[in-house]
Design an enzyme around this catalytic site. Structure first.
Site, PDB file in Angstrom:
ATOM      1  CD  GLU A 255      58.792  -2.840  32.863  1.00 36.98           C
ATOM      2  OE1 GLU A 255      58.243  -2.609  31.777  1.00 36.98           O
ATOM      3  OE2 GLU A 255      59.627  -3.719  33.054  1.00 36.98           O
ATOM      4  CB  CYS A 294      57.305  -3.176  28.578  1.00 35.36           C
ATOM      5  SG  CYS A 294      59.025  -3.574  28.884  1.00 35.36           S
TER       6      CYS A 294
HETATM    7  P1  NDP Z   1      48.974  -9.824  33.327  1.00 35.99           P
HETATM    8  O1  NDP Z   1      49.058  -8.584  34.110  1.00 35.99           O
HETATM    9  O2  NDP Z   1      47.676 -10.503  33.244  1.00 35.99           O
HETATM   10  O3  NDP Z   1      50.017 -10.911  33.854  1.00 35.99           O
HETATM   11  C1  NDP Z   1      51.319 -10.589  34.243  1.00 35.99           C
HETATM   12  C2  NDP Z   1      51.788 -11.578  35.278  1.00 35.99           C
HETATM   13  O4  NDP Z   1      50.966 -11.509  36.426  1.00 35.99           O
HETATM   14  C3  NDP Z   1      51.692 -13.021  34.803  1.00 35.99           C
HETATM   15  O5  NDP Z   1      52.748 -13.760  35.348  1.00 35.99           O
HETATM   16  C4  NDP Z   1      50.374 -13.466  35.389  1.00 35.99           C
HETATM   17  O6  NDP Z   1      50.305 -14.857  35.534  1.00 35.99           O
HETATM   18  C5  NDP Z   1      50.407 -12.780  36.713  1.00 35.99           C
HETATM   19  N1  NDP Z   1      49.119 -12.599  37.324  1.00 35.99           N
HETATM   20  C6  NDP Z   1      47.962 -12.224  36.748  1.00 35.99           C
HETATM   21  N2  NDP Z   1      46.990 -12.132  37.663  1.00 35.99           N
HETATM   22  C7  NDP Z   1      47.539 -12.461  38.844  1.00 35.99           C
HETATM   23  C8  NDP Z   1      47.061 -12.575  40.165  1.00 35.99           C
HETATM   24  N3  NDP Z   1      45.782 -12.309  40.466  1.00 35.99           N
HETATM   25  N4  NDP Z   1      47.890 -12.960  41.135  1.00 35.99           N
HETATM   26  C9  NDP Z   1      49.189 -13.233  40.867  1.00 35.99           C
HETATM   27  N5  NDP Z   1      49.696 -13.154  39.640  1.00 35.99           N
HETATM   28  C10 NDP Z   1      48.906 -12.762  38.626  1.00 35.99           C
HETATM   29  O7  NDP Z   1      49.519  -9.493  31.941  1.00 35.99           O
HETATM   30  P2  NDP Z   1      49.578 -10.409  30.643  1.00 35.99           P
HETATM   31  O8  NDP Z   1      50.843 -11.160  30.708  1.00 35.99           O
HETATM   32  O9  NDP Z   1      48.353 -11.194  30.435  1.00 35.99           O
HETATM   33  O10 NDP Z   1      49.600  -9.289  29.590  1.00 35.99           O
HETATM   34  C11 NDP Z   1      48.490  -8.428  29.498  1.00 35.99           C
HETATM   35  C12 NDP Z   1      48.928  -7.064  29.086  1.00 35.99           C
HETATM   36  O11 NDP Z   1      49.938  -6.559  29.987  1.00 35.99           O
HETATM   37  C13 NDP Z   1      49.581  -7.009  27.761  1.00 35.99           C
HETATM   38  O12 NDP Z   1      48.648  -7.051  26.730  1.00 35.99           O
HETATM   39  C14 NDP Z   1      50.292  -5.697  27.869  1.00 35.99           C
HETATM   40  O13 NDP Z   1      49.420  -4.660  27.664  1.00 35.99           O
HETATM   41  C15 NDP Z   1      50.768  -5.678  29.295  1.00 35.99           C
HETATM   42  N6  NDP Z   1      52.163  -6.105  29.434  1.00 35.99           N
HETATM   43  C16 NDP Z   1      53.069  -5.216  29.823  1.00 35.99           C
HETATM   44  C17 NDP Z   1      54.375  -5.593  29.925  1.00 35.99           C
HETATM   45  C18 NDP Z   1      55.404  -4.680  30.419  1.00 35.99           C
HETATM   46  O14 NDP Z   1      56.573  -5.061  30.433  1.00 35.99           O
HETATM   47  N7  NDP Z   1      55.112  -3.495  30.854  1.00 35.99           N
HETATM   48  C19 NDP Z   1      54.848  -6.904  29.560  1.00 35.99           C
HETATM   49  C20 NDP Z   1      53.795  -7.789  29.174  1.00 35.99           C
HETATM   50  C21 NDP Z   1      52.513  -7.381  29.141  1.00 35.99           C
HETATM   51  P3  NDP Z   1      49.454 -15.760  34.517  1.00 35.99           P
HETATM   52  O15 NDP Z   1      50.111 -15.637  33.219  1.00 35.99           O
HETATM   53  O16 NDP Z   1      49.550 -17.097  35.112  1.00 35.99           O
HETATM   54  O17 NDP Z   1      48.080 -15.185  34.516  1.00 35.99           O
END
Ligand code: NDP
Length: 680
Positions: A255, A294
């Site tokens: 998602e 989201c």
């Molecule tokens: P990310 O995609 O960076 O992170 C989401 C999750 O993935 C976090 O738990 C993060 O952990 C983890 N993650 C990131 N990189 C890796 C990796 N290489 N391997 C394993 N796990 C990983 O999103 P953010 O939370 O930083 O948000 C960034 C953007 O995502 C927001 O600005 C928004 O645009 C979007 N977003 C969308 C959502 C939705 O529901 N559709 C919800 C929230 C955000 P860690 O935090 O430790 O990096």
């Protein structure tokens, strides 16, 4: 400041502070991640051995009962979670979505499991197809728990709901979960996992928590495992194209970003109640969770002639939103969840301004309400207008994950639909119209691009759960840019964690595997009427073939008088002769009632209630002179661990009923549902 701990193989791990996690309200450090590295080989081994074993020692019904107990337990301790959630910048209403929404989802899945899953760990997904002419060979589908772990990589915006909405269906399905919350708000998830752990309700290995990175976890996953992800599209792409995930075909549910829209249909004018309802919904979605949802509305399509009026209406409402420390009286919008997020949102707004103008927010020198909030991640709501929305890019591509929405004027329904489609697949759209014909025209077109669609008019607005609220019983997830995944949706979400397998064999074999009587399978007949057997003693397949009854003219007349049903087919000989049956026939409901008269045991018995009837079909007509009989067979037993209001333990028994005529031809077929007492 506390050091957050991972919960690995039944132990809390972590003492040495690593990354500082600041409060979104004042920037103060409120916790640290831990320095200690996690042994991911141990994590997956423990999940696959201890977790799978302890979960499968229970069945669907028992796990559903645990979910309910857990929901009650978290509810009782929610106050402490609200205290922690405050630091993520949440108002009370925002935390409600995360915390009450979280345990509310557990309640819903407890109920879904109880109602829609059987006892045992094999779910039968019928119907059974007869594959041979004489019914010696049949086919059907079963759903069984995958024998692996379910890894959930979650977003920062809903640290509790995000965990529980995925945990609930996976747990119900029988898969142990490994939860990796986003680091920025992991202190809230950690607190929730401690509460869950304190409850002592979960079987060993059902839940592990990872604070920090996932190390080599994805390399260690195998074919029976499962991954769900919520977050940015970039990370989704990176993780789902991980070589091990691809090589082993490990299911990956994503998602990601979604540029959701709200469309005001051309029939709505500024004088209508719907005009204001629409403006209110847009403002609510911009400001709830400071726009960090989201599902929030990012693009607002409005008939060109009403653009200015709508902008004014929205601005009026936005000007009443006070931003600041949620503990201060009157504050309606809190902070973004971190200063990193604040920087990202400002950057996204700057990029949006290359194609749009800002009509609210940009020039306001925001002074958040409260003391000591200078270092908080606060931002004013921003309303933008893109006057050339048919051009690609801009708000159709850039997601500012904060209180930001862009108005887009359109001319005609086709243009509105084109604009919505420029989001390349979204989680949700709200269409506001007064006209059912417009809804009927637009919704099917929008449906191809969306996971959920809300039609909002004055009537629905009275009870609407809101554009931005995913509901546990409805699908959450959207195609294309939204990630292509599916979460929630009641039992559908549980099915994602189960393996669906087609099975073929004789009816007796299929019945043995599904633990559900299948027509044509061997039945068990003995001298005791099945209605006289307690739930514990009754076996699936126990059956009674009744005596016969010849249907008479008097039966039809009596039933017609008793029920008041004098339909021509039963009472007008001339009209009935012109029908496909060529004669008068008995009421279908008479056949049903007569069958009950044939199979019911009249004396006192363990059968406590008859509460329903499913899959009723009248297959062949019954005419005066025909002779019918019924076969009643115990089809399925479900032990929900429940008691009657008087405290007697009881279970649900579904009975297969087949009514046949003098030629052994099936004339009526259905299932009846009863509550049957247990022995003690
Ligand atoms: P990310 O995609 O960076 O992170 C989401 C999750 O993935 C976090 O738990 C993060 O952990 C983890 N993650 C990131 N990189 C890796 C990796 N290489 N391997 C394993 N796990 C990983 O999103 P953010 O939370 O930083 O948000 C960034 C953007 O995502 C927001 O600005 C928004 O645009 C979007 N977003 C969308 C959502 C939705 O529901 N559709 C919800 C929230 C955000 P860690 O935090 O430790 O990096």
């Amino acid at each position: 400041m506390p050091v957050l701990q991972s919960y690995i193989a039944g132990q809390w791990l972590g003492e040495t502070p690593a990354k500082a996690l600041p409060s979104a309200i004042n920037g103060d450090t409120i916790a640290h991640t831990h320095e200690e590295t996690i042994d991911f080989a141990q994590v997956v081994d423990y999940g696959r051995s201890t977790g799978v074993k302890s979960l499968l020692a229970l069945d669907f019904q028992q796990r559903a009962a645990i979910l309910k107990e857990l929901a009650i337990y978290i509810q009782q301790r929610k106050a402490e979670l609200y205290d922690i959630s405050y630091h993520t910048g949440c108002t009370r209403a925002d935390s409600w979505i995360d915390i009450d929404g979280g345990f509310g989802t557990l309640f819903t899945y407890a109920s879904t499991g109880r109602k829609e899953l059987p006892s045992g760990n094999v779910a039968h997904e019928g119907p059974v197809a007869q594959l041979g002419k004489d019914n010696h060979f049949t086919g059907t589908h079963i759903l069984v728990p995958r024998r692996g772990v379910s890894v959930h990589i979650n977003a920062f915006n809903f640290p509790i709901w995000g965990m529980l909405e995925k945990f609930a269906p996976a747990f119900l399905a029988g898969m142990p979960c490994i939860v990796k919350p986003a680091t920025a708000t992991s202190y809230v998830t950690e607190a929730a996992v401690r509460v869950i752990n304190d409850s002592g309700l979960l079987p060993e290995g059902a839940l592990q928590l990872i604070i920090g990175g996932t190390g080599d976890l994805l390399d260690r996953l195998e074919e029976q495992d499962f991954v769900t992800f919520t977050g940015s599209a970039d990370t989704a792409l990176k993780l789902k194209s991980h070589p091990n995930i691809m090589a082993r075909s490990i299911p990956f549910n994503a998602e990601a970003d979604s540029l959701n829209s709200a469309i005001m249909a051309p029939d709505v004018t500024p004088e209508d109640e719907e005009f204001d309802i629409f403006a209110k919904e847009v403002v609510k979605e911009m400001t709830a969770k400071a726009g960090q949802k989201c599902t929030a509305i990012r693009r607002v399509m409005v008939p060109a002639e009403h653009l200015d009026a709508l902008a004014d209406r929205i601005k009026q409402r936005l000007s009443k939103i006070s931003v600041g420390d949620p503990k201060e009286e009157g504050v309606r919008m809190g902070a973004l969840s971190s200063s990193d997020q604040l920087r990202d949102v400002h950057e996204a707004i700057d990029r949006l301004l290359e194609t749009s103008e800002c009509v609210f927010g940009k020039d306001s020198s925001l002074k958040p309400v409260g003391t000591g909030v200078e270092n908080g991640a606060f931002i004013a709501p921003h309303l933008l207008i893109n006057r050339n929305p048919l051009e690609d890019g801009g708000a159709h591509d850039i997601e500012a994950f904060g209180p930001v929405a862009t108005l887009m004027p359109y001319n005609g329904i086709d243009e509105a639909l084109t604009l919505a489609a420029k989001g390349k697949g979204s989680l949700v759209t709200t269409l506001t119209t007064k006209n059912p014909a417009i809804a009927a025209e637009m919704i099917p077109v929008l449906a191809a691009q969306h996971g959920r669609l809300q039609i909002l008019d004055a009537e629905a607005a009275k009870e609407s759960t809101g554009h931005g609220s995913p509901l546990p019983i409805l699908k959450h997830g959207g195609p294309g840019r939204a990630g292509g995944g599916e979460e929630l949706g009641g039992i559908r979400a549980v099915h994602h964690y189960l393996q669906r397998t087609a099975i073929q064999g004789s009816p007796t074999m299929v019945a043995a595997v599904t633990r559900e009587y299948v027509r044509g399978a061997k039945v068990i007949e003995n001298d005791v009427h099945p209605f006289r057997r307690h739930f514990d003693d009754l076996q699936v397949g126990e059956s009674l073939l009744t005596h016969r009854r010849t249907v008479t003219e008097a039966d039809i007349v009596n039933f017609g008088c008793l029920s008041g049903d004098h339909f021509y087919m039963h009472f007008d000989d001339i009209a009935a002769r012109k029908t496909q049956f060529g004669q008068r026939i008995a009421h279908g409901y008479f056949v049903l009632s007569a069958a009950a008269g044939l199979f019911v045991y009249p004396g006192e018995s363990p059968v406590l209630a008859n509460y329903g009837l499913d899959t009723l079909r009248f297959i062949a007509p019954v005419a005066p002179g025909d002779t019918i009989r019924a076969r009643l067979t115990c089809k399925r037993k479900i032990d929900q661990g429940r008691t009657s209001p008087e405290g007697h333990p009881q279970g649900v028994v579904m009975w297969d009923v087949a009514v046949t005529n003098q030629d052994d031809e099936l004339v009526a077929s259905y299932d009846i549902l009863t509550l049957v007492a247990k022995r003690q």
